[in-house]
Write a protein that holds these residues in place. Structure first.
Motif, short mmCIF file in Angstrom:
data_model
loop_
_atom_site.label_atom_id
_atom_site.label_comp_id
_atom_site.label_asym_id
_atom_site.label_seq_id
_atom_site.Cartn_x
_atom_site.Cartn_y
_atom_site.Cartn_z
N ALA A 87 0.84 -1.19 0.00
CA ALA A 87 0.00 0.00 0.00
C ALA A 87 0.88 1.24 0.00
O ALA A 87 1.99 1.22 0.52
CB ALA A 87 -0.92 0.00 1.23
N GLY A 88 0.35 2.33 -0.59
CA GLY A 88 1.12 3.56 -0.70
C GLY A 88 0.82 4.60 0.35
O GLY A 88 1.49 5.62 0.42
N ASN A 89 -0.18 4.34 1.20
CA ASN A 89 -0.48 5.24 2.30
C ASN A 89 -1.35 4.50 3.32
O ASN A 89 -1.75 3.35 3.10
CB ASN A 89 -1.19 6.52 1.81
CG ASN A 89 -2.47 6.23 1.06
OD1 ASN A 89 -3.40 5.63 1.60
ND2 ASN A 89 -2.53 6.65 -0.20
N GLY A 90 -1.65 5.16 4.44
CA GLY A 90 -2.39 4.50 5.50
C GLY A 90 -3.79 4.08 5.09
O GLY A 90 -4.28 3.02 5.50
N MET B 14 4.70 -0.90 8.50
CA MET B 14 4.09 0.41 8.25
C MET B 14 5.10 1.56 8.31
O MET B 14 5.79 1.74 9.32
CB MET B 14 3.01 0.65 9.31
CG MET B 14 2.22 1.93 9.14
SD MET B 14 0.86 1.78 7.97
CE MET B 14 -0.31 0.81 8.95
N ASP B 15 5.14 2.34 7.24
CA ASP B 15 5.90 3.59 7.26
C ASP B 15 5.10 4.61 8.08
O ASP B 15 3.90 4.44 8.29
CB ASP B 15 6.10 4.09 5.82
CG ASP B 15 7.09 5.24 5.73
OD1 ASP B 15 7.84 5.47 6.69
OD2 ASP B 15 7.11 5.91 4.68
N LEU B 16 5.75 5.67 8.56
CA LEU B 16 5.05 6.65 9.38
C LEU B 16 4.46 7.80 8.58
O LEU B 16 3.26 8.03 8.58
CB LEU B 16 5.99 7.21 10.45
CG LEU B 16 6.15 6.40 11.74
CD1 LEU B 16 6.92 7.23 12.76
CD2 LEU B 16 4.81 5.97 12.31
N HIS B 17 5.31 8.57 7.92
CA HIS B 17 4.86 9.80 7.27
C HIS B 17 4.54 9.52 5.80
O HIS B 17 5.43 9.41 4.96
CB HIS B 17 5.92 10.89 7.42
CG HIS B 17 6.17 11.23 8.86
ND1 HIS B 17 5.23 11.84 9.66
CD2 HIS B 17 7.24 11.01 9.65
CE1 HIS B 17 5.71 11.99 10.88
NE2 HIS B 17 6.94 11.48 10.90
N MET B 18 3.24 9.42 5.52
CA MET B 18 2.75 9.13 4.18
C MET B 18 1.62 10.10 3.85
O MET B 18 0.95 10.61 4.75
CB MET B 18 2.24 7.69 4.10
CG MET B 18 3.29 6.62 4.36
SD MET B 18 2.63 4.92 4.23
CE MET B 18 1.65 4.83 5.74
N PRO B 19 1.38 10.36 2.55
CA PRO B 19 0.28 11.26 2.18
C PRO B 19 -1.08 10.60 2.43
O PRO B 19 -1.15 9.39 2.67
CB PRO B 19 0.52 11.49 0.68
CG PRO B 19 1.25 10.24 0.23
CD PRO B 19 2.12 9.85 1.39
N VAL B 20 -2.12 11.41 2.40
CA VAL B 20 -3.52 10.98 2.57
C VAL B 20 -3.79 10.57 4.01
O VAL B 20 -4.61 11.15 4.71
CB VAL B 20 -3.91 9.84 1.61
CG1 VAL B 20 -5.40 9.49 1.78
CG2 VAL B 20 -3.60 10.20 0.17
N GLY C 18 -1.30 9.06 7.40
CA GLY C 18 -0.01 8.61 7.89
C GLY C 18 -0.09 7.30 8.65
O GLY C 18 -1.18 6.79 8.95
N GLY C 19 1.08 6.78 8.98
CA GLY C 19 1.14 5.49 9.65
C GLY C 19 0.61 5.48 11.06
O GLY C 19 0.07 4.48 11.52
N VAL C 20 0.75 6.61 11.78
CA VAL C 20 0.25 6.66 13.16
C VAL C 20 -1.27 6.53 13.17
O VAL C 20 -1.83 5.73 13.93
CB VAL C 20 0.68 7.98 13.84
CG1 VAL C 20 -0.05 8.15 15.17
CG2 VAL C 20 2.19 7.98 14.09
N GLU C 21 -1.95 7.32 12.33
CA GLU C 21 -3.41 7.26 12.29
C GLU C 21 -3.89 5.89 11.81
O GLU C 21 -4.84 5.33 12.36
CB GLU C 21 -3.96 8.35 11.38
CG GLU C 21 -5.48 8.41 11.36
CD GLU C 21 -6.02 9.54 10.51
OE1 GLU C 21 -7.25 9.64 10.40
OE2 GLU C 21 -5.21 10.32 9.95
N ALA C 22 -3.23 5.35 10.79
CA ALA C 22 -3.62 4.04 10.28
C ALA C 22 -3.44 2.95 11.33
O ALA C 22 -4.28 2.06 11.49
CB ALA C 22 -2.81 3.70 9.03
N THR C 23 -2.35 3.04 12.09
CA THR C 23 -2.09 2.07 13.15
C THR C 23 -3.17 2.14 14.22
O THR C 23 -3.67 1.11 14.70
CB THR C 23 -0.71 2.30 13.77
OG1 THR C 23 0.30 2.13 12.77
CG2 THR C 23 -0.44 1.31 14.91
N ALA C 24 -3.55 3.36 14.60
CA ALA C 24 -4.58 3.54 15.61
C ALA C 24 -5.93 2.97 15.14
O ALA C 24 -6.65 2.32 15.91
CB ALA C 24 -4.73 5.01 15.96
N LEU C 25 -6.25 3.20 13.87
CA LEU C 25 -7.51 2.68 13.33
C LEU C 25 -7.49 1.15 13.26
O LEU C 25 -8.50 0.50 13.54
CB LEU C 25 -7.77 3.28 11.95
CG LEU C 25 -8.10 4.78 11.93
CD1 LEU C 25 -8.18 5.29 10.50
CD2 LEU C 25 -9.42 5.03 12.66
#
Length: 221
Positions: A35-38, A55-61, A63-70
């Motif tokens: 995947a190219g973003n969270g 998971m990378d952290l700083h991605m467009p659309v 980021g990895g922190v928000e995606a991890t939390a979800l």
């Protein structure tokens, strides 16, 4: 033993493709998607059913922190290993707070990444040595002034509290501006104001204050 199903999320196509080829060669791992973003990572999790996410952290659309939390909310048993170029206090705290089970920097070798995937799949946590040192320094630091207690937040405006929460999630100024539909200059003004009101001296202090605030306001289970 069945190979571990791995999903890779990184906004740089060359990086994620190289990781996919490199890690898929290991007999204990099978890369089921990238995947190219969270946001894409969350959709890919639903589609491919991985057992570990890299998971990378700083991605467009998203980021990895928000995606991890979800993902922690929707799939609490799915371990996420952060693989990033960032190892500052703010990024480390935000990722771990979001629920990451591992944190590696991109200078990690193939064997280290593979071992991390195996470890989190088995239920263990994995931190790069430099990250462990940072966490230890944070825990034992006595010379730097501590941010004030969460009650300080009461003096902030609603917008300043909102920005503080987003800083706690690991978002940068530009990402906060996009999220709130305001200019980056306006974000900086709000941050300067909340730093002055709360007696903060660094962005890491703001992350700790946000964490303390969440802990103080979280209802008991």
């Amino acid at each position: 033993m069945t190979p571990i199903r791995l999903l890779i999320a990184d906004d740089q196509a060359a990086v994620r493709e190289a990781l996919a080829v490199m890690l898929d060669l290991d007999p204990d791992i099978t890369v089921v998607g990238t995947a190219g973003n969270g946001k894409e990572a969350i959709a890919a999790v639903d589609e491919h059913g991985p057992e570990v996410v890299l998971m990378d952290l700083h991605m467009p659309v998203m980021g990895g922190v928000e995606a991890t939390a979800l993902l922690r909310e929707s799939r609490p048993g799915l371990p996420v290993v952060v693989l990033t170029t960032f190892e500052d206090d703010e990024s480390v705290l935000a990722a771990l707070r979001a629920g990451a089970r591992g944190y590696l920097t991109k200078d990690a070798g193939r064997a280290t990444i593979i071992q991390a995937v195996r470890s989190v799949s088995a239920g263990h946590a994995v931190l790069a040595p430099d990250v462990q040192t940072r966490l230890l320094n944070l825990a034992t630091r006595t010379s730097a002034p501590e941010p004030q207690e969460p009650e300080t937040v009461a003096s902030l405006t609603a917008r300043e509290r909102e920005i503080l929460a987003l800083i706690g999630q690991g978002l940068r100024n530009g990402e906060i501006a996009q999220r709130l539909y305001i200019s980056e200059a306006t974000v900086k003004t709000h941050i300067n104001n909340l730093f002055a009101k709360a007696g903060l001296h660094s962005r890491a202090d703001a992350v700790r204050l946000a964490l303390n605030r969440n802990s103080a306001t979280r209802p008991e289970e």
